[in-house]
Design a protein around this motif. Sequence first.
Motif, PDB file in Angstrom:
ATOM      1  N   VAL A 138       0.944  -1.139  -0.070  1.00  0.00           N
ATOM      2  CA  VAL A 138      -0.164  -0.013   0.021  1.00  0.00           C
ATOM      3  C   VAL A 138       1.109   1.508   0.091  1.00  0.00           C
ATOM      4  CG1 VAL A 138      -1.857   1.309   1.237  1.00  0.00           C
ATOM      5  CG2 VAL A 138      -1.920  -1.190   1.178  1.00  0.00           C
ATOM      6  N   ARG A 141       2.333   2.236  -3.155  1.00  0.00           N
ATOM      7  CA  ARG A 141       1.322   2.392  -4.399  1.00  0.00           C
ATOM      8  C   ARG A 141       1.357   0.971  -5.008  1.00  0.00           C
ATOM      9  NH1 ARG A 141       1.297   8.747  -5.375  1.00  0.00           N
ATOM     10  NH2 ARG A 141      -0.627   8.157  -6.257  1.00  0.00           N
ATOM     11  N   ASP A 144      -4.202  -0.307  -4.763  1.00  0.00           N
ATOM     12  CA  ASP A 144      -4.923   0.593  -4.408  1.00  0.00           C
ATOM     13  C   ASP A 144      -5.570   0.679  -2.883  1.00  0.00           C
ATOM     14  OD1 ASP A 144      -5.106   1.594  -7.071  1.00  0.00           O
ATOM     15  OD2 ASP A 144      -6.446   0.237  -7.520  1.00  0.00           O
ATOM     16  N   PHE A 145      -5.372  -0.560  -2.415  1.00  0.00           N
ATOM     17  CA  PHE A 145      -5.712  -0.639  -1.063  1.00  0.00           C
ATOM     18  C   PHE A 145      -5.517  -1.942  -0.336  1.00  0.00           C
ATOM     19  CE2 PHE A 145      -9.607  -1.879  -2.925  1.00  0.00           C
ATOM     20  CZ  PHE A 145     -10.296  -2.714  -1.947  1.00  0.00           C
ATOM     21  N   LEU A 157      -0.030   5.297   6.899  1.00  0.00           N
ATOM     22  CA  LEU A 157      -1.059   4.442   6.681  1.00  0.00           C
ATOM     23  C   LEU A 157      -2.334   4.560   7.417  1.00  0.00           C
ATOM     24  CD1 LEU A 157       0.450   1.040   6.379  1.00  0.00           C
ATOM     25  CD2 LEU A 157      -0.287   2.535   4.551  1.00  0.00           C
ATOM     26  N   LEU A 269      -9.832  -2.008   5.798  1.00  0.00           N
ATOM     27  CA  LEU A 269      -9.247  -1.164   4.778  1.00  0.00           C
ATOM     28  C   LEU A 269      -8.032  -0.567   5.351  1.00  0.00           C
ATOM     29  CD1 LEU A 269     -10.468  -0.949   1.965  1.00  0.00           C
ATOM     30  CD2 LEU A 269     -11.032   1.347   2.630  1.00  0.00           C
ATOM     31  N   THR A 271      -5.218   1.913   3.815  1.00  0.00           N
ATOM     32  CA  THR A 271      -4.939   3.016   2.772  1.00  0.00           C
ATOM     33  C   THR A 271      -3.636   3.942   3.179  1.00  0.00           C
ATOM     34  OG1 THR A 271      -6.580   4.468   3.560  1.00  0.00           O
ATOM     35  CG2 THR A 271      -7.059   2.605   1.620  1.00  0.00           C
ATOM     36  N   ARG A 272      -3.283   4.467   2.046  1.00  0.00           N
ATOM     37  CA  ARG A 272      -2.296   5.779   2.574  1.00  0.00           C
ATOM     38  C   ARG A 272      -2.911   6.809   2.926  1.00  0.00           C
ATOM     39  NH1 ARG A 272      -0.242   8.302  -1.418  1.00  0.00           N
ATOM     40  NH2 ARG A 272      -1.630   7.056  -3.017  1.00  0.00           N
ATOM     41  N   GLN A 275      -4.471   9.180   0.671  1.00  0.00           N
ATOM     42  CA  GLN A 275      -4.883   8.679  -0.702  1.00  0.00           C
ATOM     43  C   GLN A 275      -6.411   9.199  -0.961  1.00  0.00           C
ATOM     44  OE1 GLN A 275      -4.175   4.650  -1.031  1.00  0.00           O
ATOM     45  NE2 GLN A 275      -4.843   4.594  -3.151  1.00  0.00           N
ATOM     46  N   LEU A 277      -9.464   7.645  -2.806  1.00  0.00           N
ATOM     47  CA  LEU A 277      -9.847   6.426  -3.517  1.00  0.00           C
ATOM     48  C   LEU A 277     -10.511   6.752  -4.743  1.00  0.00           C
ATOM     49  CD1 LEU A 277     -11.130   4.329  -0.302  1.00  0.00           C
ATOM     50  CD2 LEU A 277      -8.991   4.306  -1.361  1.00  0.00           C
ATOM     51  N   VAL A 281     -12.917   2.092  -6.556  1.00  0.00           N
ATOM     52  CA  VAL A 281     -12.507   1.244  -5.271  1.00  0.00           C
ATOM     53  C   VAL A 281     -13.668   1.335  -4.107  1.00  0.00           C
ATOM     54  CG1 VAL A 281     -10.814   1.626  -3.522  1.00  0.00           C
ATOM     55  CG2 VAL A 281     -10.312   1.762  -5.615  1.00  0.00           C
TER      56      VAL A 281
ATOM     57  N   THR B  60      -4.118  10.918  -8.562  1.00  0.00           N
ATOM     58  CA  THR B  60      -5.349   9.980  -8.347  1.00  0.00           C
ATOM     59  C   THR B  60      -5.016   9.002  -9.512  1.00  0.00           C
ATOM     60  OG1 THR B  60      -7.162  10.909  -9.412  1.00  0.00           O
ATOM     61  CG2 THR B  60      -6.722  11.545  -7.152  1.00  0.00           C
TER      62      THR B  60
END
Lengths: 298, 298
Positions: A138, A141, A144-145, A157, A269, A271-272, A275, A277, A281, B60
């Motif tokens: 994650v 990159r 995506d997640f 994160l 979930l 994710t960064r 980020q 989404l 997503v 993105t």
Amino acid sequence: MKNAIQHIRAFLSVVQTGSFSKAATALNLSPSALTVQIQQLEDWLGVALLERSPRHVGLTSAGQNALLPMEKLLLDLDNIVNAARDIAASRLGVITIAALPSLCAGVLPSVLQTFRQRFPGVEVRLRDVVAQRIDTLVLEREVDFGLGVQARPTHGLTFKAILEDRLCLFTPKNHPLAKRQAVKLSQLAVFPIVLTGRDSSVRDLVERLFADEHLPLSAGLEANYMSTVLALVRQGQGITLLPESADDGRDDLAKVAVDHPAVRRQIGLITRTEQTLAPSVIEFVQLLEALRSPVSVD
Amino acid sequence: MKNAIQHIRAFLSVVQTGSFSKAATALNLSPSALTVQIQQLEDWLGVALLERSPRHVGLTSAGQNALLPMEKLLLDLDNIVNAARDIAASRLGVITIAALPSLCAGVLPSVLQTFRQRFPGVEVRLRDVVAQRIDTLVLEREVDFGLGVQARPTHGLTFKAILEDRLCLFTPKNHPLAKRQAVKLSQLAVFPIVLTGRDSSVRDLVERLFADEHLPLSAGLEANYMSTVLALVRQGQGITLLPESADDGRDDLAKVAVDHPAVRRQIGLITRTEQTLAPSVIEFVQLLEALRSPVSVD
DNA sequence: CGATCTTACGGGATTCGTAAACATA
DNA sequence: TATGTTTACGAATCCCGTAAGATCG
């Protein structure tokens, strides 16, 4: 020149209709405004594009030369816009997910199926990896997640719980603990236990549980795949602690609840932090959240 | 969305600089204006293109997808603009001219040479055709303009005189009329005359001159090319009336002025009435006008 | 706390539409 | 003369910049 697209659109409309006034109505504009736009375009390019007279509107050679490239330009722009809108509407796109193997074998297939038929244009790439690898994927990159257990809250994160994971005891049907409603850790610690691989999150959790209660973890067998672990249990090599959903539906094992608060884990979930989404997503995650039900982890 | 280009330019600038504020200064804009533009672009497309945070600005996935096509779009637009400007500056282009053969052999070569070295990027296509064919070629837009005698003022043709054309008498040096300063039509009508082709404008003019004065036109030889006509005169087959500039510089023929008002004709530019001339054409015509000097016609 | 992006609002430039003038067949 | 394009000018719109607010590290 600021607004080239509109001017080009005006020019092409005049060429198509062969008349300023017709083009003006087609563009919902007054003829005078159109005249000004064409003049501005010509001033900008430094060349006359149209031959005007009350009876006839024709192309100059410069207009002739510019016509096709300009048409192509507008088509290209349309394509860009449509592509973006496709992504926005999740009609198109690619989702890459890093998830725990147990999720990939558990809840994800059904979610994936409904997602696929609802968004046929979106390609989903699933990578089943152990918990800590999810974080790096994650962060880098690469995906995506991620779907997994809460990372230590370092880095950039973000974790958002979606499902609850609970460990259960799996035993052969004829095992002394098989008929119990619930067992305590101390009760099952005396039996040989089949463990999952050393880098799996379930193994981590089990070791922590035993350590917290100062119980010895009998050095039994190990297997990387949950299916292998269950097979070993079926052969009578021991008992095991696995996510509830690891149950493969065969009726030859007993599944017993474990009476300990820490057997529950949030999985969700990953994710960064920065980020945003992609729409597809978000759709996927919503499908996932709609499936709030007991789920398993490897 | 009205002004897509500027918005796309803003987006690309943010991506390149990695920062709203830097991009804003690069675009001579305030950060707030830039923010609004990006928002409008995203609203229009329906997708977020950028991940914003005070520390980091990233793409993105939708932005990632749109980036290259957008860059290409701006390049294409630049190419269109530059091509148009090239045409405007006569750095590039094609000129097609329909001119009388005598002009093609007379003044045009020198004009063409200076034009070529002043505007090397402009290709000139020259078609030597008889007078009436010039009109049809211009009307049918087969050529950018014509060079010839005044058409009958029908149609949508416009004539603009540039050069004056005057017929002269060409005789062998030993001919009785060779030493005269000027001759009248009646004086030369008694000699056999070598004529140009029946469809040539010179032939038309000569026939009209003789008819007006009720003089007989002795049925001598005919030739289509002026060089042939002159050769026949050299051989002593007769005398001839040709444009003054038909003189090929050899010293064995006498050139005598003809004393008649109608030997002068205007020759000039023939264009469609509604036509706007390309910049390179205007340049060419200006070169032509700068060469105001006695000139010939076929 | 500091740097950066975002929102709110007043001023200014651009653009639009109406009406009159112009040009051409 | 009639149709269609262009010019002039008042009005509306859009866009920008300043300043205050929000957000993340």
